[in-house]
Scaffold this motif. Structure first.
Motif: not given
Lengths: 251, 178, 178
Positions: B13, B17, B25, B28-29, C77, C80-83
């Motif tokens: 992640i 990014s 964050t 949340k993910a 994953w 999902k993170l992008e949201k």
């Protein structure tokens, strides 16, 4: 005579320099002496035909005023020191200069340390906003108005956009996910030259039988998908040569 | 979820990014089932691992999150590699930036007064264009309601600061001698 | 150069490069004193290391070079993170938004004319979806009575503005007259 004048960011910068050079105590600055040296510096600037900014003159007036007040002042300790305001301005300015050195000593992004290619692009091309501020709107509007003033037949800035790059991009996109929406791909393209290169790349890949483009119904969504045919690296070379040939023909 | 699996996801992640990613964050993910302290622990583990001298990049805590960045000692090699213009800052832009960093939100008149009356419009413009500062509001109790300036998240990113409290207190810079 | 140092440099070079990097590019950057087989050996070492299940990304050989990529199994994953990542605005969306902010109510044709004829329908759609602009009416004195666009209350909120008069004047940064 050659005079080498150090350059200063402003009157406070110059005063700090004079204090340091003479090893004065900042809390007990000999006003007559510093005023004299300050004025000497300004007259040297004048001799060199350098433009003297207003703030230097304003400060000269202030120094002279302090000098007069010092002469008028009695010996009473209780009385306010006429230099006080200047001293606190100098101290605070000096602190900010130190803060500048602190910031410059950090590991600065894109100077000392670097990001992974993808993230780095986002930082460099300044094309993506994540934090919104009214100043962004103002600067963009200024830019638009400036562009409008230019004659409409201005030369289009031709940026070298490579079709090969777009081919790679499409291949990369389609390898993970066999079908995708044309709109989705195009949404990542920011300008006309890139769009042209992109379309040329799709056409080229269609010609090679590597992708197929389908539209289910008129005005419907356009889908691009990968065929079973394998994409080989040496095809890129062919595309490159084709592009060069075209460029030569254009000339 | 197993810790190893979690570690892998967190690493991926952060890697993918564009922006520094923070614990929340990540949570949340991944889902609330994983608590923040576990995530924090893994982040520290990763920081330790990449700080080792065999790695060319490391996990840095910056602008309220975590981000992979190359190590400082590699800068000469990377500069050689790339044909890019390194970040450059003029003296006046840096002075204005440090005043804004410490005195935000601050008006242009206040900045100029602190610099001994120097016109600072050019420096402000440069900093706005570089997105290191932004207009953050207006000062309503001053005639003309002038605009105020503050630093941005990008400022923290560029100077490698976790947050504004990562700036040493200005008192530390006040010296008795010049 | 020591092998460990070399490994670190190679890792850093691959990390920052836009394109997959091959042995020759690395050799060019480091210098001829290091032979290709050593470089190749280190690349294999790195590949092996990152292929381990504790890592979220791996070193893959693609398009005649090496590149770090997140592992395939993390795709979900990452999606999902992008949201939860901050919203991003493209230059064209921001340009259209500035024009609407300063010239509202304004028609699409007027916006496009100001931008030198660039199609702005995509940007308008994005801004409408994000509720930063709205259709505020129609321009009746123009054939076809086109829609006009204006900014919304949400726009003011997002930009921290009390009202539209709080927008910085475009002339704000013209150097002050002395």
């Amino acid at each position: 005579m050659r005079v080498n004048l150090p350059l200063f960011e402003g009157p406070l910068d110059l005063l700090l320099y004079l204090i340091k050079k003479n090893e004065f105590d900042i809390f007990d600055i000999p006003i007559s002496q510093i005023t004299q040296e300050y004025l000497e510096y300004l007259s040297n600037m004048e001799k060199l035909n350098m433009e003297i900014a207003t703030e230097f003159i304003v400060m000269a007036a202030k120094l002279l005023q302090i000098k007069v007040m010092m002469l008028l002042r009695g010996d009473e300790e209780a009385e306010e020191d006429p230099r006080e305001e200047l001293v606190s301005a100098l101290i605070s300015y000096q602190a900010f200069k130190e803060a500048v050195d602190f910031l410059l000593s950090r590991e600065i992004l894109n100077k000392d340390v670097f990001l992974k290619s993808h993230a780095k692009k986002q930082i460099e091309d300044e094309e993506v906003w994540t934090e919104l501020s009214p100043s962004d709107l103002m600067l963009l509007m200024k830019d638009i108005l400036k562009r409008m003033k230019k004659p409409s037949f201005q030369e289009i800035e031709i940026e070298k956009v490579s079709v090969v790059e777009k081919v790679k991009f499409i291949i990369e996109k389609t390898s993970e996910n066999k079908t995708f929406l044309f709109d989705e791909l195009v949404s990542e393209i920011s300008n006309l030259m890139h769009l042209v290169a992109f379309i040329l790349a799709i056409l080229e890949l269609m010609r090679l039988g590597i992708v197929k483009v389908v539209q289910m119904k008129p005005f419907g969504k356009i889908m691009v998908y990968r065929t079973e045919k394998k994409f080989e690296e040496n095809l890129l070379k062919g595309i490159e040569e084709y592009g060069e040939r075209r460029a030569q023909e254009d000339n | 979820m197993e810790r190893e699996e979690l570690r892998k996801i967190i690493e991926g992640i952060i890697f993918v990014s564009d922006e520094p990613v923070n614990e929340k964050t990540i949570q949340k993910a991944i889902g609330d089932s994983v608590d923040l302290s576990t995530i924090k622990g893994i982040l520290q583990e990763l920081q330790l691992e990449y700080s080792s001298s065999t790695h060319g990049f490391e996990l840095v805590e910056v602008a309220g999150g975590y981000q992979f960045r190359t190590k400082k000692e590699l800068r000469e090699w990377i500069r050689k590699l790339e044909k890019f213009q390194p970040q450059r800052f003029s003296r006046s832009a840096m002075e204005v930036l440090s005043i804004i960093a410490y005195r935000q939100p601050v008006t242009r008149a206040e900045i100029e007064a602190m610099r001994g009356g120097i016109d600072s419009s050019g420096a402000l413009r440069t900093l706005l264009l570089k997105k290191l500062i932004k207009i953050s509001g207006r000062k309503n109790d001053v005639p003309g309601r002038p605009f105020t300036y503050s630093t941005t998240k990008k400022f923290l990113e560029v100077f490698g600061l976790k947050d504004l409290s990562d700036l040493p207190p200005i008192e530390e810079f006040i010296k008795k001698e010049v």
